[in-house]
Scaffold this motif. Sequence first.
Motif: not given
Ligand SMILES: [Zn+2]
Length: 117
Positions: A74-79, A99-104
């Motif tokens: 799980m991404c720490d920023i957007c989950s 790297e999280c694809t959603r955050c990018i």
């Molecule tokens: Zn993310």
Amino acid sequence: MLGTLSELCLHAQPNATHHLLVHLFQLKLLCRSYTQNVDDLDAKAGLPQMDDNGRWAHVTLHGSLKSLYNRTLMCDICSKTCMLTLDHITMFKDGMYPECTRCIEEGETRIISHSKL
Ligand SMILES: [Zn+2]
């Protein structure tokens, strides 16, 4: 450390004790075993997790490092979640975090929308 430990366990081989447990299980002299080890060497030796009647034959009290694979990360920023792969473990071993694809994507969207202002 987790990446290195996972890799070491992946390449480790069961020892005589692991094979003895399998032999005792096959002779029906071992009803159930419990382990605190996370190396998954019992299963690698052939000790099944369940018996023929669907009862627990081998209980890993703390799970196993193998169970890390095919789990969610799980991404720490957007989950956002994704499946943990061997590539992720390699990245952890190198001291990097995937790297999280959603955050990018959201970051790129913000850049594009700010450039239109
Ligand atoms: Zn993310």
